[in-house]
Design an enzyme around this catalytic site. Structure first.
Site, PDB file in Angstrom:
ATOM      1  N   ARG A 162       0.864  -1.175   0.000  1.00 35.96           N
ATOM      2  CA  ARG A 162       0.000   0.000   0.000  1.00 35.96           C
ATOM      3  C   ARG A 162       0.903   1.228   0.000  1.00 35.96           C
ATOM      4  O   ARG A 162       2.035   1.182   0.485  1.00 35.96           O
ATOM      5  CB  ARG A 162      -0.887   0.023   1.244  1.00 35.96           C
ATOM      6  CG  ARG A 162      -1.843  -1.163   1.363  1.00 35.96           C
ATOM      7  CD  ARG A 162      -2.663  -1.049   2.651  1.00 35.96           C
ATOM      8  NE  ARG A 162      -3.638  -2.123   2.775  1.00 35.96           N
ATOM      9  CZ  ARG A 162      -3.420  -3.269   3.428  1.00 35.96           C
ATOM     10  NH1 ARG A 162      -2.234  -3.483   4.013  1.00 35.96           N
ATOM     11  NH2 ARG A 162      -4.358  -4.204   3.495  1.00 35.96           N
ATOM     12  N   LYS A 185      -2.539  -2.466   7.796  1.00 35.54           N
ATOM     13  CA  LYS A 185      -3.718  -1.958   8.482  1.00 35.54           C
ATOM     14  C   LYS A 185      -3.875  -2.624   9.846  1.00 35.54           C
ATOM     15  O   LYS A 185      -3.644  -3.815  10.006  1.00 35.54           O
ATOM     16  CB  LYS A 185      -4.968  -2.232   7.634  1.00 35.54           C
ATOM     17  CG  LYS A 185      -5.080  -1.348   6.403  1.00 35.54           C
ATOM     18  CD  LYS A 185      -6.401  -1.571   5.699  1.00 35.54           C
ATOM     19  CE  LYS A 185      -6.576  -0.629   4.526  1.00 35.54           C
ATOM     20  NZ  LYS A 185      -7.880  -0.843   3.840  1.00 35.54           N
ATOM     21  N   HIS A 253      -2.737   3.049  -6.010  1.00 37.29           N
ATOM     22  CA  HIS A 253      -3.307   1.803  -5.483  1.00 37.29           C
ATOM     23  C   HIS A 253      -3.552   0.791  -6.601  1.00 37.29           C
ATOM     24  O   HIS A 253      -3.563  -0.415  -6.355  1.00 37.29           O
ATOM     25  CB  HIS A 253      -4.610   2.088  -4.743  1.00 37.29           C
ATOM     26  CG  HIS A 253      -5.017   0.997  -3.796  1.00 37.29           C
ATOM     27  ND1 HIS A 253      -4.266   0.673  -2.669  1.00 37.29           N
ATOM     28  CD2 HIS A 253      -6.066   0.134  -3.803  1.00 37.29           C
ATOM     29  CE1 HIS A 253      -4.850  -0.321  -2.036  1.00 37.29           C
ATOM     30  NE2 HIS A 253      -5.938  -0.672  -2.702  1.00 37.29           N
ATOM     31  N   ARG A 256      -0.894  -1.800  -6.830  1.00 39.44           N
ATOM     32  CA  ARG A 256      -1.049  -2.930  -5.901  1.00 39.44           C
ATOM     33  C   ARG A 256      -2.041  -3.936  -6.481  1.00 39.44           C
ATOM     34  O   ARG A 256      -1.816  -5.145  -6.402  1.00 39.44           O
ATOM     35  CB  ARG A 256      -1.522  -2.394  -4.550  1.00 39.44           C
ATOM     36  CG  ARG A 256      -1.858  -3.445  -3.498  1.00 39.44           C
ATOM     37  CD  ARG A 256      -2.139  -2.727  -2.180  1.00 39.44           C
ATOM     38  NE  ARG A 256      -3.023  -3.451  -1.311  1.00 39.44           N
ATOM     39  CZ  ARG A 256      -2.629  -4.351  -0.399  1.00 39.44           C
ATOM     40  NH1 ARG A 256      -1.346  -4.656  -0.298  1.00 39.44           N
ATOM     41  NH2 ARG A 256      -3.509  -4.934   0.391  1.00 39.44           N
ATOM     42  N   TYR A 288      -9.855 -10.571  -7.051  1.00 40.04           N
ATOM     43  CA  TYR A 288      -8.914 -10.631  -8.168  1.00 40.04           C
ATOM     44  C   TYR A 288      -9.205 -11.811  -9.091  1.00 40.04           C
ATOM     45  O   TYR A 288      -8.855 -11.780 -10.269  1.00 40.04           O
ATOM     46  CB  TYR A 288      -7.482 -10.694  -7.640  1.00 40.04           C
ATOM     47  CG  TYR A 288      -7.104  -9.439  -6.896  1.00 40.04           C
ATOM     48  CD1 TYR A 288      -6.887  -8.248  -7.581  1.00 40.04           C
ATOM     49  CD2 TYR A 288      -7.006  -9.422  -5.512  1.00 40.04           C
ATOM     50  CE1 TYR A 288      -6.570  -7.074  -6.904  1.00 40.04           C
ATOM     51  CE2 TYR A 288      -6.688  -8.260  -4.836  1.00 40.04           C
ATOM     52  CZ  TYR A 288      -6.478  -7.097  -5.537  1.00 40.04           C
ATOM     53  OH  TYR A 288      -6.181  -5.936  -4.870  1.00 40.04           O
TER      54      TYR A 288
END
Length: 307
Positions: A162, A185, A253, A256, A288
């Site tokens: 990130r 996170k 982003h 990523r 994904y």
């Protein structure tokens, strides 16, 4: 909180938030978002029931009360995705409170979130991702900033970091090891393999940097010597996107997303990709799979157009 919430309920809310931070590892921004969602719900409930906004109002909460709140939120123009997030926060608070206070919240907790179409990640094509790395370096005002921008972008695409994780690296991370320990996170740590290209990109940046990063200071420095910021990276990415004719979805982003999608296309294991990305839930990583399938169908449609 300016709303009329009883001291007992206010204490309960703070206790729940402390629980999220301490035991569930919730980030401060996440906890504050949850606070806003639950406070909004409690404010509506006080007006809806005409009560004092105490614990008793939650003990007697019914599915009808919850439906009324969701209808109110819909009336305010809250989208299904946002309402689903708000409901998740409210149910989490009610579940914790019912366990603590000993009342049955089963009927309320069974309320269903509104259906919504999940947005699929929008990765770049492999050649476009590589082109971005070269472009951000070429467009910089001087060599060291170009090397810096290329190093940041390489970490996003080559390691799946990130942007906050890349910018949180300190000078002590150089030279990059074979495996990088990243704090993501909620303060959760994970190990990420470092590609030789990423290690070389960071080494080149440090060699060109006019003031080599201090071990305890930020690895990536801005033009004036302070830490490089997210907005600066976003601006660099936007300039590269426009120069290369890429869509607006080509954000930091998106690199990523590209890392994960290209890894999956190459036969990567979904569980392994989940670990590399630091996703708490496999369902997040499974998005994904849908992207990979969608791209496959696009190729199929071009190769086999309908008559």
């Amino acid at each position: 909180m300016s709303l009329a919430i009883s001291p007992a309920l206010r204490d309960a809310l703070e206790g729940w938030l402390a629980h999220l931070r301490a035991l569930d590892g919730a980030a401060e921004n996440t906890a504050e978002a949850y606070r806003t969602d639950v406070v909004g719900f409690l404010g509506f409930l006080g007006r809806h029931q005409g009560g004092s906004g105490g614990l008793a109002s939650l003990r007697g909460l019914t599915p009808s009360d919850l439906r009324a709140w969701m209808a109110h939120e819909r009336g305010r123009g809250i989208a299904s995705r946002s309402l689903a997030r708000e409901l998740s926060a409210v149910k989490s608070f009610l579940r914790w409170l019912s366990d603590r206070e000993g009342f049955d919240a089963t009927a309320v907790l069974s309320a269903r979130a509104p259906a919504f179409q999940r947005k699929l990640p929008r990765p770049l094509a492999e050649d476009a991702a590589r082109a971005v790395i070269g472009q951000v370096e070429a467009q910089a005002h001087d060599d060291w900033q170009g090397a810096r921008d290329a190093a940041v972008v390489t970490l996003l695409y080559g390691c799946g970091l990130r942007i906050s994780e890349a910018l949180a690296l300190t000078g002590a991370a150089h030279p990059l090891p074979d495996t990088l320990r990243v704090t993501g996170k909620g303060g959760k740590e994970r190990l990420v393999p470092v590609l030789p290209a990423a290690r070389a990109a960071v080494a080149r940046y440090v060699a060109l940097c006019p003031a080599p990063p201090a071990p305890q200071g930020p690895l990536f420095l801005g033009a004036r010597g302070g830490p490089l910021g997210r907005r600066q990276v976003a601006k660099v990415m936007e300039q590269a996107r426009l120069a290369l004719g890429l869509p607006a979805s080509a954000t930091p982003h998106a690199l990523r997303h590209s890392f994960a999608t290209h890894l999956l296309s190459a036969g990567g294991d979904l569980r392994a990709i989940q670990e590399l990305l630091g996703h708490a839930s496999l369902s997040t990583t499974q998005a994904y799979t849908a992207v990979d399938t969608a791209r496959l169908m696009e190729v199929y449609a071009r190769a086999h157009p309908r008559a």
